[in-house]
Design an enzyme around this catalytic site. Structure first.
Site, PDB file in Angstrom:
ATOM      1  N   ASP A   1     -23.731   1.582   9.501  1.00  0.00           N
ATOM      2  CA  ASP A   1     -23.546   0.942  10.800  1.00  0.00           C
ATOM      3  C   ASP A   1     -23.653   1.929  11.957  1.00  0.00           C
ATOM      4  OD1 ASP A   1     -21.175   2.250  10.140  1.00  0.00           O
ATOM      5  OD2 ASP A   1     -20.028   0.412   9.868  1.00  0.00           O
TER       6      ASP A   1
ATOM      7  N   ASN B   1      -8.403  -4.536   8.016  1.00  0.00           N
ATOM      8  CA  ASN B   1      -8.577  -5.989   7.949  1.00  0.00           C
ATOM      9  C   ASN B   1      -9.527  -6.405   6.822  1.00  0.00           C
ATOM     10  OD1 ASN B   1     -11.066  -5.226   8.923  1.00  0.00           O
ATOM     11  ND2 ASN B   1     -10.897  -6.265  10.884  1.00  0.00           N
TER      12      ASN B   1
ATOM     13  N   HIS C   1     -12.579  -5.191   6.313  1.00  0.00           N
ATOM     14  CA  HIS C   1     -14.020  -5.142   6.594  1.00  0.00           C
ATOM     15  C   HIS C   1     -14.698  -4.058   5.763  1.00  0.00           C
ATOM     16  CE1 HIS C   1     -13.660  -2.194  10.291  1.00  0.00           C
ATOM     17  NE2 HIS C   1     -13.688  -1.538   9.164  1.00  0.00           N
TER      18      HIS C   1
ATOM     19  N   GLU D   1     -17.019  -7.857   9.717  1.00  0.00           N
ATOM     20  CA  GLU D   1     -15.652  -8.216  10.081  1.00  0.00           C
ATOM     21  C   GLU D   1     -15.253  -9.543   9.441  1.00  0.00           C
ATOM     22  OE1 GLU D   1     -13.972  -5.935  11.277  1.00  0.00           O
ATOM     23  OE2 GLU D   1     -14.279  -5.519  13.393  1.00  0.00           O
TER      24      GLU D   1
HETATM   25  P1  PGA Z   1     -11.597   4.847   8.331  1.00  0.00           P
HETATM   26  O1  PGA Z   1     -12.411   3.498   8.466  1.00  0.00           O
HETATM   27  O2  PGA Z   1     -12.263   5.614   7.234  1.00  0.00           O
HETATM   28  O3  PGA Z   1     -11.724   5.538   9.652  1.00  0.00           O
HETATM   29  O4  PGA Z   1     -10.194   4.467   7.982  1.00  0.00           O
HETATM   30  C1  PGA Z   1     -12.798   2.840   7.315  1.00  0.00           C
HETATM   31  C2  PGA Z   1     -13.480   1.562   7.681  1.00  0.00           C
HETATM   32  O5  PGA Z   1     -13.120   0.986   8.729  1.00  0.00           O
HETATM   33  O6  PGA Z   1     -14.362   1.123   6.937  1.00  0.00           O
END
Ligand code: PGA
Length: 248
Positions: free
Chosen positions: A67, A136, A138, A143
């Site tokens: 992404d 959450n 994702h 999302e």
């Molecule tokens: P993070 O994010 O590694 O910064 O915790 C993980 C994600 O949101 O996929």
């Protein structure tokens, strides 16, 4: 899904780096699907260390990222292109021309999504996709939603994600509200998936991902349908699974 326990963040990072390095050793021209965020940073540090020791050769490896924020150029220090360059690519011998990420400045959103899907297809698909998990649930920037988005798409980030990401920005206003993300079909099309999780904040999302009903409101749950998912999670990330007696 195969769940591997790690003691802590460093242990998780080392184990994940072992899986990635084994892939690159066994198939030097692998297409690696890579992720950004705090979780994979330690994995990338470990890979750099092993590269410097002469243990891994990335010269034939290709990388496609999950992404990118919409509206940020690849030179913007908050962009995921910049993250990948500074946290991994410039420290190893991967050919930068073999590294791909959505173009955050693309003028035509739809054309950019189509281009990225075609690019991944033309590379022959992803051999090993590295994933983090959002609090959450994702994966990438897929999302929670009412349906699973199939291909690359532009997503409006949830308040929870914007809030989580704000720690990297000087102020809330500067956090991008939209991002390009590989879709669920593309992620599920990867031959193997490696999901890493560390810390208590991820414990519920991880429990849902492994044991919850498969539903687009917790996108990670779709991974239960993939035939080759390895999860490496530290004790804190496993705490809800342990509380529920599903792991001793
Ligand atoms: P993070 O994010 O590694 O910064 O915790 C993980 C994600 O949101 O996929």
């Amino acid at each position: 899904m195969v769940l591997h326990r790690a003691k802590d963040y460093n242990d998780m990072s080392r184990k994940a780096a072992n899986v990635i390095s084994a892939k690159v050793i066994l198939k030097p021209d692998s297409v690696l699907g890579l992720a950004t965020g705090s979780t994979p940073e330690g994995t990338y540090k470990q890979l750099i260390e092993w590269y410097k020791k002469g243990d891994i050769d990335f010269s034939q490896t290709k990388a496609v990222n999950l992404d990118e924020y919409k509206g940020l150029s690849k030179e913007d220090e908050q962009s995921y292109a910049w993250f990948m360059k500074t946290k991994l690519f410039e420290h190893i011998n991967i050919n930068l021309e073999n590294t791909y990420i959505p173009n955050g400045l693309a003028e035509n959103e739809e054309a950019e999504c189509t281009r990225y899907d075609k690019l991944i297809k033309d590379l022959g698909g992803v051999d090993l996709q590295l994933l983090g998990i959002g609090t959450n649930g994702h994966i990438g920037f897929n999302e929670p939603n009412e349906f699973f988005q199939k291909g690359t798409h532009c997503v409006k980030l949830t308040d929870e994600t914007i809030n989580m990401n704000s720690r990297f920005f000087e102020s809330m206003d500067l956090v991008p509200k939209y991002a390009y993300s590989m879709g669920i079909q593309t992620i599920m099309g990867a031959k193997s998936i490696l999901l890493i999780a560390s810390g208590k904040a991820k414990a519920n999302a991880l429990y849902e991902t492994v044991y919850g009903n498969i539903r687009p409101s917790v996108p990670g749950t779709i991974l239960q349908l993939h035939p080759d998912v390895t999860i490496i999670a530290d004790e804190e990330a496993l705490s809800v699974i342990k509380e529920k007696g599903l792991l001793k």
